[in-house]
Design an enzyme around this catalytic site. Structure first.
Site, PDB file in Angstrom:
ATOM      1  N   GLY A  53       0.760  -1.246   0.000  1.00  0.00           N
ATOM      2  CA  GLY A  53       0.000   0.000   0.000  1.00  0.00           C
ATOM      3  C   GLY A  53       0.794   1.301   0.000  1.00  0.00           C
ATOM      4  O   GLY A  53       0.363   2.292  -0.582  1.00  0.00           O
ATOM      5  N   GLU A 108       3.799   4.070   6.214  1.00  0.00           N
ATOM      6  CA  GLU A 108       2.573   3.303   5.963  1.00  0.00           C
ATOM      7  C   GLU A 108       1.583   4.125   5.151  1.00  0.00           C
ATOM      8  O   GLU A 108       1.564   5.350   5.235  1.00  0.00           O
ATOM      9  CB  GLU A 108       1.898   2.936   7.293  1.00  0.00           C
ATOM     10  CG  GLU A 108       2.170   1.541   7.781  1.00  0.00           C
ATOM     11  CD  GLU A 108       1.548   0.431   6.944  1.00  0.00           C
ATOM     12  OE1 GLU A 108       1.201   0.643   5.769  1.00  0.00           O
ATOM     13  OE2 GLU A 108       1.434  -0.668   7.494  1.00  0.00           O
ATOM     14  N   ASP A 112      -4.863   1.466  10.753  1.00  0.00           N
ATOM     15  CA  ASP A 112      -6.288   1.193  10.988  1.00  0.00           C
ATOM     16  C   ASP A 112      -6.413   0.678  12.422  1.00  0.00           C
ATOM     17  O   ASP A 112      -6.474   1.472  13.364  1.00  0.00           O
ATOM     18  CB  ASP A 112      -6.730   0.169   9.924  1.00  0.00           C
ATOM     19  CG  ASP A 112      -8.228  -0.029   9.849  1.00  0.00           C
ATOM     20  OD1 ASP A 112      -8.873  -0.058  10.909  1.00  0.00           O
ATOM     21  OD2 ASP A 112      -8.772  -0.181   8.747  1.00  0.00           O
ATOM     22  N   LYS A 140      -6.879   6.063  10.872  1.00  0.00           N
ATOM     23  CA  LYS A 140      -8.273   5.885  11.303  1.00  0.00           C
ATOM     24  C   LYS A 140      -8.272   5.828  12.825  1.00  0.00           C
ATOM     25  O   LYS A 140      -8.278   4.736  13.409  1.00  0.00           O
ATOM     26  CB  LYS A 140      -8.795   4.554  10.773  1.00  0.00           C
ATOM     27  CG  LYS A 140      -9.454   4.598   9.443  1.00  0.00           C
ATOM     28  CD  LYS A 140     -10.141   3.249   9.208  1.00  0.00           C
ATOM     29  CE  LYS A 140     -10.405   3.030   7.750  1.00  0.00           C
ATOM     30  NZ  LYS A 140     -10.959   1.697   7.486  1.00  0.00           N
ATOM     31  N   PHE A 161     -14.123   2.594   4.957  1.00  0.00           N
ATOM     32  CA  PHE A 161     -13.228   1.894   4.031  1.00  0.00           C
ATOM     33  C   PHE A 161     -12.699   2.912   3.014  1.00  0.00           C
ATOM     34  O   PHE A 161     -13.463   3.699   2.472  1.00  0.00           O
ATOM     35  CB  PHE A 161     -13.968   0.769   3.318  1.00  0.00           C
ATOM     36  CG  PHE A 161     -13.073  -0.027   2.420  1.00  0.00           C
ATOM     37  CD1 PHE A 161     -12.200  -0.967   2.957  1.00  0.00           C
ATOM     38  CD2 PHE A 161     -13.063   0.190   1.053  1.00  0.00           C
ATOM     39  CE1 PHE A 161     -11.333  -1.687   2.133  1.00  0.00           C
ATOM     40  CE2 PHE A 161     -12.209  -0.516   0.222  1.00  0.00           C
ATOM     41  CZ  PHE A 161     -11.350  -1.460   0.758  1.00  0.00           C
ATOM     42  N   VAL A 162     -11.404   2.897   2.779  1.00  0.00           N
ATOM     43  CA  VAL A 162     -10.808   3.845   1.820  1.00  0.00           C
ATOM     44  C   VAL A 162     -10.049   3.096   0.731  1.00  0.00           C
ATOM     45  O   VAL A 162      -9.516   2.010   0.968  1.00  0.00           O
ATOM     46  CB  VAL A 162      -9.860   4.863   2.498  1.00  0.00           C
ATOM     47  CG1 VAL A 162     -10.606   6.042   3.043  1.00  0.00           C
ATOM     48  CG2 VAL A 162      -9.011   4.211   3.565  1.00  0.00           C
ATOM     49  N   ASP A 168      -5.922  -0.599  -1.859  1.00  0.00           N
ATOM     50  CA  ASP A 168      -6.686  -1.454  -2.768  1.00  0.00           C
ATOM     51  C   ASP A 168      -7.998  -1.933  -2.180  1.00  0.00           C
ATOM     52  O   ASP A 168      -8.213  -1.885  -0.968  1.00  0.00           O
ATOM     53  CB  ASP A 168      -5.864  -2.705  -3.103  1.00  0.00           C
ATOM     54  CG  ASP A 168      -5.769  -3.646  -1.899  1.00  0.00           C
ATOM     55  OD1 ASP A 168      -5.332  -3.183  -0.818  1.00  0.00           O
ATOM     56  OD2 ASP A 168      -6.152  -4.814  -2.027  1.00  0.00           O
TER      57      ASP A 168
HETATM   58  C1  PRP Z   1      -2.905  -2.517   5.112  1.00  0.00           C
HETATM   59  C2  PRP Z   1      -2.020  -1.292   5.288  1.00  0.00           C
HETATM   60  C3  PRP Z   1      -1.327  -1.555   6.586  1.00  0.00           C
HETATM   61  C4  PRP Z   1      -2.368  -2.303   7.380  1.00  0.00           C
HETATM   62  C5  PRP Z   1      -3.035  -1.372   8.338  1.00  0.00           C
HETATM   63  O1  PRP Z   1      -2.166  -3.558   4.549  1.00  0.00           O
HETATM   64  O2  PRP Z   1      -1.119  -1.139   4.221  1.00  0.00           O
HETATM   65  O3  PRP Z   1      -0.145  -2.313   6.420  1.00  0.00           O
HETATM   66  O4  PRP Z   1      -3.293  -2.837   6.439  1.00  0.00           O
HETATM   67  O5  PRP Z   1      -4.024  -2.008   9.084  1.00  0.00           O
HETATM   68  P1  PRP Z   1      -3.930  -2.255  10.652  1.00  0.00           P
HETATM   69  O6  PRP Z   1      -3.563  -0.947  11.298  1.00  0.00           O
HETATM   70  O7  PRP Z   1      -5.325  -2.697  10.994  1.00  0.00           O
HETATM   71  O8  PRP Z   1      -2.915  -3.339  10.898  1.00  0.00           O
HETATM   72  P2  PRP Z   1      -2.802  -4.837   3.800  1.00  0.00           P
HETATM   73  O9  PRP Z   1      -2.711  -6.038   4.693  1.00  0.00           O
HETATM   74  O10 PRP Z   1      -4.171  -4.498   3.273  1.00  0.00           O
HETATM   75  O11 PRP Z   1      -1.782  -5.077   2.622  1.00  0.00           O
HETATM   76  P3  PRP Z   1      -1.462  -4.126   1.348  1.00  0.00           P
HETATM   77  O12 PRP Z   1      -0.727  -2.915   1.855  1.00  0.00           O
HETATM   78  O13 PRP Z   1      -0.605  -4.987   0.494  1.00  0.00           O
HETATM   79  O14 PRP Z   1      -2.772  -3.764   0.692  1.00  0.00           O
END
Ligand code: PRP
Length: 187
Positions: A53, A108, A112, A140, A161-162, A168
């Site tokens: 991300g 990051e 979330d 968030k 949700f964003v 993605d």
């Molecule tokens: C997303 C984002 C963070 C994480 C945040 O990654 O990039 O790494 O979730 O969420 P949290 O604070 O609840 O842990 P994801 O697992 O969707 O992988 P991606 O970046 O490859 O889409």
């Protein structure tokens, strides 16, 4: 060529509308680049981007940083293709650079629940960096359940949700130049 930035977009059968425009994002990243350039003068920081991300945010952010700096990446996953965290963080790619005695900035796209960043801060601290800070494009705050270090935030957002600008929905939508939220009125 124009950037991919429609007002409304359908991804995986759901409609999304613009929440943060390309201009708003770029303006804020420019400010953060200036702040980091001041804070890291003479320190040659290394940015560690969390794949997938964060790649777009990191690429834009670094180009507003005017002090010598380096970059490396790691890959974590906690969401798979879902909208809700699985509650477990998986290491999918390790950091290659030696972080001992380095000024490390973890980057990051979104914090979330805070689970991923809490895990990552603990992991990187074990590598004995000279300093460790965390920058996130989105936070968030209402959804964050873990006590997590955040030093720089581009935007605090509500618990929605964003999508877009690196984020993605089932792997689609990362190429959108703006940040989108579900278009509930369009249902
Ligand atoms: C997303 C984002 C963070 C994480 C945040 O990654 O990039 O790494 O979730 O969420 P949290 O604070 O609840 O842990 P994801 O697992 O969707 O992988 P991606 O970046 O490859 O889409």
């Amino acid at each position: 060529m124009d950037l991919y930035q429609p007002d409304v977009v359908n991804v995986n059968g759901e409609d999304f509308r613009v929440y943060l425009t390309h201009e708003e994002i770029q303006q804020r990243i420019k400010q953060l680049g200036l702040i980091l350039s001041n804070d890291y003068k003479g320190k040659q920081p290394i940015f560690i981007g969390v794949l997938n991300g964060a790649y777009i945010f990191l690429a834009d952010l670094m180009r507003y940083v005017t002090v010598p700096c380096e970059v490396d990446f790691l890959k974590l996953s906690s969401y798979g293709d879902e909208k809700v965290s699985s509650g477990q963080v998986q290491d999918l790619k390790e950091i290659d650079a030696n972080l001992k005695d380095r000024h490390v900035i973890l980057v990051e796209d979104i914090i979330d629940t805070g689970l991923s960043m809490k895990y990552l801060v603990e992991k990187v601290k074990k590598k004995n960096p000279a300093s460790l800070s965390v920058i996130t494009m989105l936070h968030k705050a209402e959804a964050t359940q873990h006590d997590v270090q955040i030093d720089y935030t581009a935007f605090k957002i509500p618990n929605l949700f964003v999508l877009g600008y690196g984020l993605d929905y089932a792997q689609e939508g990362r190429n959108l130049a703006q940040i989108y939220i579900p278009d509930v009125d369009n249902k």
